[in-house]
Each structure stands twice: as structure tokens, then as C-alpha cells.
Design a protein around this motif. Structure first.
Motif, PDB file in Angstrom:
ATOM      1  N   GLY A 118       0.715  -1.138   0.142  1.00 35.13           N
ATOM      2  CA  GLY A 118       0.250   0.086  -0.040  1.00 35.13           C
ATOM      3  C   GLY A 118       0.798   1.205  -0.015  1.00 35.13           C
ATOM      4  O   GLY A 118       0.516   2.275  -0.587  1.00 35.13           O
ATOM      5  N   ARG A 119       1.957   1.355   0.738  1.00 32.29           N
ATOM      6  CA  ARG A 119       2.630   2.570   0.929  1.00 32.29           C
ATOM      7  C   ARG A 119       3.475   2.916  -0.407  1.00 32.29           C
ATOM      8  O   ARG A 119       4.038   3.841  -0.652  1.00 32.29           O
ATOM      9  CB  ARG A 119       3.524   2.458   2.084  1.00 32.29           C
ATOM     10  CG  ARG A 119       2.940   2.639   3.374  1.00 32.29           C
ATOM     11  CD  ARG A 119       3.810   2.433   4.716  1.00 32.29           C
ATOM     12  NE  ARG A 119       3.014   2.619   5.874  1.00 32.29           N
ATOM     13  CZ  ARG A 119       3.735   2.549   7.160  1.00 32.29           C
ATOM     14  NH1 ARG A 119       4.961   2.423   7.041  1.00 32.29           N
ATOM     15  NH2 ARG A 119       3.081   2.663   8.160  1.00 32.29           N
ATOM     16  N   ILE A 120       3.663   1.678  -0.902  1.00 34.55           N
ATOM     17  CA  ILE A 120       4.701   1.800  -2.215  1.00 34.55           C
ATOM     18  C   ILE A 120       3.481   2.238  -3.425  1.00 34.55           C
ATOM     19  O   ILE A 120       3.828   3.136  -4.111  1.00 34.55           O
ATOM     20  CB  ILE A 120       5.386   0.501  -2.555  1.00 34.55           C
ATOM     21  CG1 ILE A 120       6.261   0.243  -1.511  1.00 34.55           C
ATOM     22  CG2 ILE A 120       6.002   0.782  -3.948  1.00 34.55           C
ATOM     23  CD1 ILE A 120       7.052  -1.128  -1.463  1.00 34.55           C
ATOM     24  N   LEU A 121       2.529   1.449  -3.754  1.00 30.22           N
ATOM     25  CA  LEU A 121       1.704   1.428  -5.082  1.00 30.22           C
ATOM     26  C   LEU A 121       0.626   2.593  -4.681  1.00 30.22           C
ATOM     27  O   LEU A 121       0.111   3.219  -5.670  1.00 30.22           O
ATOM     28  CB  LEU A 121       0.971   0.096  -5.336  1.00 30.22           C
ATOM     29  CG  LEU A 121       1.683  -0.783  -5.547  1.00 30.22           C
ATOM     30  CD1 LEU A 121       0.981  -2.296  -5.730  1.00 30.22           C
ATOM     31  CD2 LEU A 121       2.682  -0.850  -6.508  1.00 30.22           C
ATOM     32  N   GLY A 122       0.208   2.826  -3.257  1.00 26.60           N
ATOM     33  CA  GLY A 122      -0.936   3.906  -3.185  1.00 26.60           C
ATOM     34  C   GLY A 122      -0.515   5.366  -3.749  1.00 26.60           C
ATOM     35  O   GLY A 122      -1.305   5.793  -4.593  1.00 26.60           O
ATOM     36  N   PRO A 123       0.748   5.739  -3.433  1.00 28.34           N
ATOM     37  CA  PRO A 123       0.914   7.372  -3.927  1.00 28.34           C
ATOM     38  C   PRO A 123       1.334   7.195  -5.131  1.00 28.34           C
ATOM     39  O   PRO A 123       1.110   8.296  -5.926  1.00 28.34           O
ATOM     40  CB  PRO A 123       2.310   7.299  -2.990  1.00 28.34           C
ATOM     41  CG  PRO A 123       2.356   6.504  -1.784  1.00 28.34           C
ATOM     42  CD  PRO A 123       1.487   5.427  -2.304  1.00 28.34           C
TER      43      PRO A 123
ATOM     44  N   LEU B 146      -1.417   3.029  -8.171  1.00 24.31           N
ATOM     45  CA  LEU B 146      -1.013   1.783  -9.003  1.00 24.31           C
ATOM     46  C   LEU B 146      -1.653   0.624  -8.252  1.00 24.31           C
ATOM     47  O   LEU B 146      -1.572  -0.370  -8.792  1.00 24.31           O
ATOM     48  CB  LEU B 146       0.405   1.479  -8.860  1.00 24.31           C
ATOM     49  CG  LEU B 146       1.331   2.159  -9.966  1.00 24.31           C
ATOM     50  CD1 LEU B 146       2.655   1.886  -9.921  1.00 24.31           C
ATOM     51  CD2 LEU B 146       0.789   1.865 -11.417  1.00 24.31           C
ATOM     52  N   MET B 147      -2.288   0.989  -6.899  1.00 29.01           N
ATOM     53  CA  MET B 147      -3.095  -0.009  -6.340  1.00 29.01           C
ATOM     54  C   MET B 147      -4.140  -0.505  -6.667  1.00 29.01           C
ATOM     55  O   MET B 147      -4.952   0.267  -7.286  1.00 29.01           O
ATOM     56  CB  MET B 147      -3.299   0.648  -4.765  1.00 29.01           C
ATOM     57  CG  MET B 147      -3.321  -0.223  -3.580  1.00 29.01           C
ATOM     58  SD  MET B 147      -2.221  -1.233  -3.227  1.00 29.01           S
ATOM     59  CE  MET B 147      -2.665  -2.387  -1.973  1.00 29.01           C
ATOM     60  N   PRO B 148      -4.377  -1.742  -6.798  1.00 28.93           N
ATOM     61  CA  PRO B 148      -5.596  -2.418  -7.395  1.00 28.93           C
ATOM     62  C   PRO B 148      -6.765  -1.964  -6.511  1.00 28.93           C
ATOM     63  O   PRO B 148      -6.734  -1.683  -5.231  1.00 28.93           O
ATOM     64  CB  PRO B 148      -5.365  -3.942  -7.143  1.00 28.93           C
ATOM     65  CG  PRO B 148      -3.812  -4.136  -7.335  1.00 28.93           C
ATOM     66  CD  PRO B 148      -3.268  -2.892  -6.524  1.00 28.93           C
ATOM     67  N   ASN B 149      -7.847  -1.690  -7.043  1.00 30.94           N
ATOM     68  CA  ASN B 149      -9.062  -1.091  -6.456  1.00 30.94           C
ATOM     69  C   ASN B 149     -10.441  -1.521  -7.346  1.00 30.94           C
ATOM     70  O   ASN B 149     -10.323  -1.448  -8.392  1.00 30.94           O
ATOM     71  CB  ASN B 149      -8.750   0.557  -6.670  1.00 30.94           C
ATOM     72  CG  ASN B 149      -9.967   1.160  -5.861  1.00 30.94           C
ATOM     73  OD1 ASN B 149     -11.063   0.748  -5.907  1.00 30.94           O
ATOM     74  ND2 ASN B 149      -9.531   1.915  -4.765  1.00 30.94           N
ATOM     75  N   PRO B 150     -11.228  -2.063  -6.410  1.00 29.20           N
ATOM     76  CA  PRO B 150     -12.534  -2.523  -6.996  1.00 29.20           C
ATOM     77  C   PRO B 150     -13.174  -1.550  -7.727  1.00 29.20           C
ATOM     78  O   PRO B 150     -14.172  -1.865  -8.621  1.00 29.20           O
ATOM     79  CB  PRO B 150     -13.281  -3.174  -5.818  1.00 29.20           C
ATOM     80  CG  PRO B 150     -12.448  -2.544  -4.560  1.00 29.20           C
ATOM     81  CD  PRO B 150     -11.179  -2.351  -4.953  1.00 29.20           C
ATOM     82  N   LYS B 151     -13.121  -0.401  -7.132  1.00 29.20           N
ATOM     83  CA  LYS B 151     -14.080   0.821  -7.821  1.00 29.20           C
ATOM     84  C   LYS B 151     -13.718   0.932  -9.309  1.00 29.20           C
ATOM     85  O   LYS B 151     -14.319   1.451 -10.125  1.00 29.20           O
ATOM     86  CB  LYS B 151     -13.695   2.212  -7.135  1.00 29.20           C
ATOM     87  CG  LYS B 151     -14.283   2.266  -5.575  1.00 29.20           C
ATOM     88  CD  LYS B 151     -14.212   3.515  -4.951  1.00 29.20           C
ATOM     89  CE  LYS B 151     -14.678   3.657  -3.785  1.00 29.20           C
ATOM     90  NZ  LYS B 151     -14.510   5.081  -2.968  1.00 29.20           N
ATOM     91  N   VAL B 152     -12.319   0.509  -9.978  1.00 33.15           N
ATOM     92  CA  VAL B 152     -11.867   0.807 -11.054  1.00 33.15           C
ATOM     93  C   VAL B 152     -11.849  -0.415 -11.825  1.00 33.15           C
ATOM     94  O   VAL B 152     -11.167  -0.434 -12.951  1.00 33.15           O
ATOM     95  CB  VAL B 152     -10.481   1.628 -11.481  1.00 33.15           C
ATOM     96  CG1 VAL B 152     -10.766   3.125 -10.688  1.00 33.15           C
ATOM     97  CG2 VAL B 152      -9.571   1.142 -10.363  1.00 33.15           C
TER      98      VAL B 152
END
Length: 241
Positions: A133-138, A141-147
Motif C-alpha cells: 500500500g505505501r509503495i503503490l498507493g501514492p 498503482l494499487m488495485p481497486n475494485p472501484k476501477v
């Protein structure tokens, strides 16, 4: 880099900007034609739309985050990473995923590897992916069900990203940026991609958003000046049946 390149680009930018009437609000057709003309770089620049919406992203119910498949894609080669195990691994590879893995990929990312543009994960992998999370979030790039990037249907998700499905979200200022193609695209294809994107924003309008929704919309190429659109025409287009 040529020492005179910055100066040269400055001249090219000024020349491009001189072709735009800064007091004018352009129609969609004219803007999509003009953005191609005023792109100053020698490479195939990306065309981006910036829309400032009448929302307050500090309120959770007015934060817009979604994705849309553009009819003509973005013109960009997208590197897709999939976090998966079992049968989903072959499904992802068959769909064209560039990288597929689980613990091995997580370890690689923790070591600093980030050579991908989109990350997709099956729901059962999110416990593992959450460590990143700390790497991909900013980096968004974090996988997300909304998209649609957390899904069991990895084949569909990979195919759509490869074909030009884009993700977007509101920034703190209420602005959403999205690529809609390349300057090498025909103007009509840029226009169709732009209309698809703007109609999607209209469908996502929060019920609590008050006042004018499309406060400003502009087009620009990677190195080119901004072209402001007529928001009245935009609003008419997105609400027309």
C-alpha cells in the motif's frame, strides 16, 4: 541534451500559444483539431483532458474515482501486472498480461521494481498485495475494485487495459486529468474519446454536488499550451440523448 533545447522549446511553445485565443472558449471539434496543430514537440505527444468539477473531494460522497474504455484507446502501450494464483495465472497470460505472479512479484516491488503501468489482482490476493500500500498507493498503482482492477475476471480486466481503458480520480482541487489519445490521432477520434470521457464524468456526478458541474475543461498535449473548452457546449453534449 542540446544546451539550446530549452530555449528552442520555449520559442516553440510561445509560437504554439500564439495560435490560441486565450479569451476564447473553443467547441469540441475545433479544440480537437487545434490541439494537434499546436503540439510543439517532435515526438508523438499525449493529449490530455483536464476537467475542474463542481465537487468537494474532501467529502467522501463527492470523491470521483472510476475508469472508462475509450473507443479508440490512448495510443499508449500499457504494461499490465496481475497478482494471481492457480488458473487465473494462465488466464492473465493468455489475455496479454506482461507480468503475472504473487509472492515473488510482491518481493520484487518491495525491492524497488515498478516497471508497470497498471496492477490487477484477484480478491484473494489483496491480503498479500495490501503490504504494498505505501509503495503503490501514492503512485496510483494499487488495485481497486472501484476501477475494476480487483476482480476474478482477470481476462476481461487485462484485455480492457491493453485496449485503452483509463482510470481517473478527482484531485484535492476537484480537477480530474485523463489521457484521451495522441496528437497523431485523427481529430475525430480524439473528439470521440473526449466525448466518451466527459459523458462518463456526467454519469458519475454525485447527487450532493451543487451548482455548475463542469466549471472548466481544457485540452493540452504533453508539451503544448492549454485550450479551454466551451463548458456550455460540453454540458449540452453530455446531457443530450
Amino acid at each position: 541534451m542540446d544546451p539550446g533545447e530549452h530555449t528552442n522549446m520555449g520559442k516553440k511553445y510561445k509560437e504554439a500559444r500564439s495560435k490560441i485565443d486565450r479569451d476564447k472558449r473553443y467547441g469540441l471539434v475545433e479544440a480537437c483539431e487545434l490541439v494537434k496543430v499546436v503540439a510543439p514537440a517532435k515526438f508523438d505527444e499525449t493529449v490530455e483532458c483536464a476537467a475542474r468539477l463542481g465537487v468537494n473531494p474532501r467529502h467522501a460522497d463527492q470523491m470521483i474515482r472510476s475508469s472508462v474504455s475509450l473507443p479508440h484507446g490512448t495510443g499508449k502501450s500499457v504494461r499490465v501486472l496481475v497478482f494471481a494464483k492457480g488458473d487465473r495465472v494462465n488466464q492473465a497470460k493468455d489475455a496479454g498480461a506482461d507480468f503475472v505472479g504473487s509472492d515473488d512479484i510482491v518481493a520484487k516491488i518491495q525491492e524497488g521494481w515498478l516497471d508497470f503501468d497498471v496492477a490487477i489482482a484477484t480478491p484473494d490476493m489483496m491480503g498479500l498485495v495490501g503490504r504494498l500500500g505505501r509503495i503503490l498507493g501514492p503512485r496510483n498503482l494499487m488495485p481497486n475494485p472501484k476501477v475494476g482492477t480487483v476482480t476474478m475476471d482477470v481476462k476481461k480486466a487485462v484485455t480492457e487495459r491493453k485496449a485503452g481503458r483509463i482510470e481517473f480520480r478527482t484531485e484535492r482541487t476537484g480537477i480530474i486529468h485523463a489521457p484521451i489519445g495522441k496528437v497523431s490521432f485523427e481529430a475525430v477520434k480524439l473528439q470521440e474519446n473526449l466525448e466518451t470521457f466527459l459523458r462518463t464524468l456526467q454519469r458519475l456526478k454525485p447527487a450532493t454536488a451543487k451548482g455548475k458541474y463542469f466549471k472548466s475543461v481544457s485540452l493540452s498535449s504533453t508539451m503544448g499550451p492549454g485550450i479551454r473548452l466551451d463548458t456550455n457546449e460540453v454540458q449540452s453534449m453530455v446531457t443530450a440523448e
